[in-house]
Design a protein around this motif. Structure first.
Motif, PDB file in Angstrom:
ATOM      1  N   VAL A  99       0.875  -1.178   0.000  1.00  0.00           N
ATOM      2  CA  VAL A  99       0.000   0.000   0.000  1.00  0.00           C
ATOM      3  C   VAL A  99       0.913   1.229   0.000  1.00  0.00           C
ATOM      4  CG1 VAL A  99      -0.264   0.298   2.514  1.00  0.00           C
ATOM      5  CG2 VAL A  99      -2.131   0.945   0.992  1.00  0.00           C
ATOM      6  N   SER A 100       0.478   2.294  -0.606  1.00  0.00           N
ATOM      7  CA  SER A 100       1.313   3.500  -0.651  1.00  0.00           C
ATOM      8  C   SER A 100       1.262   4.233   0.683  1.00  0.00           C
ATOM      9  CB  SER A 100       0.859   4.432  -1.773  1.00  0.00           C
ATOM     10  OG  SER A 100      -0.372   5.045  -1.441  1.00  0.00           O
ATOM     11  N   ARG A 101       2.325   4.956   0.973  1.00  0.00           N
ATOM     12  CA  ARG A 101       2.347   5.786   2.181  1.00  0.00           C
ATOM     13  C   ARG A 101       1.200   6.789   2.152  1.00  0.00           C
ATOM     14  NH1 ARG A 101       7.517   4.200   1.715  1.00  0.00           N
ATOM     15  NH2 ARG A 101       8.647   3.854   3.649  1.00  0.00           N
ATOM     16  N   ALA A 102       0.896   7.290   0.969  1.00  0.00           N
ATOM     17  CA  ALA A 102      -0.195   8.268   0.838  1.00  0.00           C
ATOM     18  C   ALA A 102      -1.538   7.630   1.186  1.00  0.00           C
ATOM     19  CB  ALA A 102      -0.212   8.845  -0.575  1.00  0.00           C
ATOM     20  N   ASP A 103      -1.766   6.399   0.776  1.00  0.00           N
ATOM     21  CA  ASP A 103      -3.013   5.713   1.139  1.00  0.00           C
ATOM     22  C   ASP A 103      -3.039   5.373   2.631  1.00  0.00           C
ATOM     23  OD1 ASP A 103      -4.496   5.823  -1.199  1.00  0.00           O
ATOM     24  OD2 ASP A 103      -3.673   3.955  -1.988  1.00  0.00           O
ATOM     25  N   LEU A 104      -1.888   5.046   3.213  1.00  0.00           N
ATOM     26  CA  LEU A 104      -1.828   4.827   4.656  1.00  0.00           C
ATOM     27  C   LEU A 104      -2.221   6.110   5.392  1.00  0.00           C
ATOM     28  CD1 LEU A 104      -1.158   3.311   7.263  1.00  0.00           C
ATOM     29  CD2 LEU A 104       1.262   3.909   6.872  1.00  0.00           C
ATOM     30  N   ALA A 105      -1.676   7.243   4.970  1.00  0.00           N
ATOM     31  CA  ALA A 105      -2.028   8.525   5.597  1.00  0.00           C
ATOM     32  C   ALA A 105      -3.519   8.809   5.455  1.00  0.00           C
ATOM     33  CB  ALA A 105      -1.206   9.654   4.977  1.00  0.00           C
ATOM     34  N   ASP A 106      -4.078   8.539   4.286  1.00  0.00           N
ATOM     35  CA  ASP A 106      -5.508   8.718   4.058  1.00  0.00           C
ATOM     36  C   ASP A 106      -6.320   7.864   5.036  1.00  0.00           C
ATOM     37  OD1 ASP A 106      -7.783   9.651   2.182  1.00  0.00           O
ATOM     38  OD2 ASP A 106      -8.008   7.463   2.188  1.00  0.00           O
ATOM     39  N   CYS A 107      -5.916   6.623   5.201  1.00  0.00           N
ATOM     40  CA  CYS A 107      -6.607   5.708   6.106  1.00  0.00           C
ATOM     41  C   CYS A 107      -6.543   6.211   7.544  1.00  0.00           C
ATOM     42  CB  CYS A 107      -5.986   4.317   5.995  1.00  0.00           C
ATOM     43  SG  CYS A 107      -6.714   3.111   7.130  1.00  0.00           S
ATOM     44  N   VAL A 108      -5.374   6.636   7.992  1.00  0.00           N
ATOM     45  CA  VAL A 108      -5.219   7.121   9.366  1.00  0.00           C
ATOM     46  C   VAL A 108      -6.119   8.328   9.607  1.00  0.00           C
ATOM     47  CG1 VAL A 108      -3.600   8.267  10.945  1.00  0.00           C
ATOM     48  CG2 VAL A 108      -2.904   6.183   9.730  1.00  0.00           C
ATOM     49  N   LEU A 109      -6.123   9.282   8.693  1.00  0.00           N
ATOM     50  CA  LEU A 109      -6.956  10.484   8.867  1.00  0.00           C
ATOM     51  C   LEU A 109      -8.444  10.144   8.877  1.00  0.00           C
ATOM     52  CD1 LEU A 109      -4.960  13.005   6.687  1.00  0.00           C
ATOM     53  CD2 LEU A 109      -5.100  12.911   9.201  1.00  0.00           C
ATOM     54  N   ARG A 110      -8.854   9.204   8.064  1.00  0.00           N
ATOM     55  CA  ARG A 110     -10.266   8.795   8.049  1.00  0.00           C
ATOM     56  C   ARG A 110     -10.680   8.120   9.357  1.00  0.00           C
ATOM     57  NH1 ARG A 110     -12.739   8.581   2.802  1.00  0.00           N
ATOM     58  NH2 ARG A 110     -11.228   9.236   1.232  1.00  0.00           N
ATOM     59  N   ARG A 111      -9.748   7.429   9.990  1.00  0.00           N
ATOM     60  CA  ARG A 111     -10.066   6.740  11.242  1.00  0.00           C
ATOM     61  C   ARG A 111     -10.359   7.712  12.376  1.00  0.00           C
ATOM     62  NH1 ARG A 111      -9.756   3.762   7.625  1.00  0.00           N
ATOM     63  NH2 ARG A 111     -11.939   4.286   7.740  1.00  0.00           N
ATOM     64  N   LEU A 112      -9.829   8.911  12.323  1.00  0.00           N
ATOM     65  CA  LEU A 112      -9.999   9.856  13.424  1.00  0.00           C
ATOM     66  C   LEU A 112     -11.455  10.202  13.703  1.00  0.00           C
ATOM     67  CD1 LEU A 112      -6.969  12.171  12.719  1.00  0.00           C
ATOM     68  CD2 LEU A 112      -7.244  10.602  14.651  1.00  0.00           C
ATOM     69  N   ASP A 113     -12.274  10.270  12.676  1.00  0.00           N
ATOM     70  CA  ASP A 113     -13.686  10.625  12.856  1.00  0.00           C
ATOM     71  C   ASP A 113     -14.636   9.452  12.660  1.00  0.00           C
ATOM     72  OD1 ASP A 113     -13.257  13.325  13.447  1.00  0.00           O
ATOM     73  OD2 ASP A 113     -13.046  13.798  11.319  1.00  0.00           O
ATOM     74  N   GLU A 114     -14.116   8.293  12.367  1.00  0.00           N
ATOM     75  CA  GLU A 114     -14.926   7.131  12.026  1.00  0.00           C
ATOM     76  C   GLU A 114     -15.073   6.245  13.256  1.00  0.00           C
ATOM     77  OE1 GLU A 114     -15.095   2.939  10.759  1.00  0.00           O
ATOM     78  OE2 GLU A 114     -13.316   3.911  11.493  1.00  0.00           O
ATOM     79  N   GLN A 115     -16.266   5.749  13.498  1.00  0.00           N
ATOM     80  CA  GLN A 115     -16.532   4.942  14.694  1.00  0.00           C
ATOM     81  C   GLN A 115     -16.417   3.439  14.459  1.00  0.00           C
ATOM     82  OE1 GLN A 115     -17.317   6.466  17.783  1.00  0.00           O
ATOM     83  NE2 GLN A 115     -16.542   8.187  16.609  1.00  0.00           N
TER      84      GLN A 115
END
Length: 171
Positions: free
Chosen positions: A144-160
């Motif tokens: 997985v790309s580092r950019a997609d990892l960053a996207d995933c991490v940021l999405r997790r912050l507001d996702e339950q």
């Protein structure tokens, strides 16, 4: 929500006290702290304990950590599960054992946590087309790309949906 993305602060003599992390966690609703660098895949448990204490002391509730998918086999194909991962487990100074201890600290923290477990990272662009699975690896998700990892991490912050879970991702 204000978040902090932080590298570990300078730690003379190997000190990893929560006091050193507090400036990075003050006034934040969530923290994504990187407890390891390219040369620091050891003692993640102690570093993560410091991050958790600082996060809790400053009143932040959300913690997203990044480990790796190499330490678990659930969801892997048979060749990966039966050949590659057993070999990796025999490598001296195996980082995966310490990552499991790190996740134990996070699970016991009392915070609203998610552990993101990526496969090996690439320098590719953000695609947004990565797959994810809770408490198991993504079959065939070998990179997985580092950019997609960053996207995933940021999405997790507001996702339950991934609270108190390990979320594997893969391309």
């Amino acid at each position: 929500m204000r978040i902090t993305v932080s590298e570990p602060p300078a730690a003379p003599g190997g000190e990893w006290s929560s006091r050193r992390w507090r400036p990075a966690t003050t006034g934040r609703g969530g923290v994504r702290a990187r407890a390891a660098g390219a040369r620091a895949h050891h003692d993640l448990r102690r570093r993560t304990t410091s991050i958790v204490r600082a996060t809790a002391a400053e009143g932040a509730r959300r913690l997203v950590v990044v480990t790796a998918n190499g330490m678990i086999t659930e969801g892997d194909g048979s060749v990966t599960r039966l050949v590659f991962k057993p070999v990796l487990g025999r490598v001296p100074h195996n980082p995966f054992a310490d990552m499991l201890r790190m996740e134990d600290v996070v699970r016991a923290s009392g915070l609203d946590w998610t552990s993101v477990r990526p496969p090996p990272l690439t320098e590719g662009p953000r695609t947004g087309s990565y797959r994810s699975a809770i408490d198991r690896n993504v079959r065939g998700g070998l990179r997985v790309s580092r950019a997609d990892l960053a996207d995933c991490v940021l999405r997790r912050l507001d996702e339950q949906g991934s609270l108190h879970a390990a979320l594997a991702i893969g391309g």
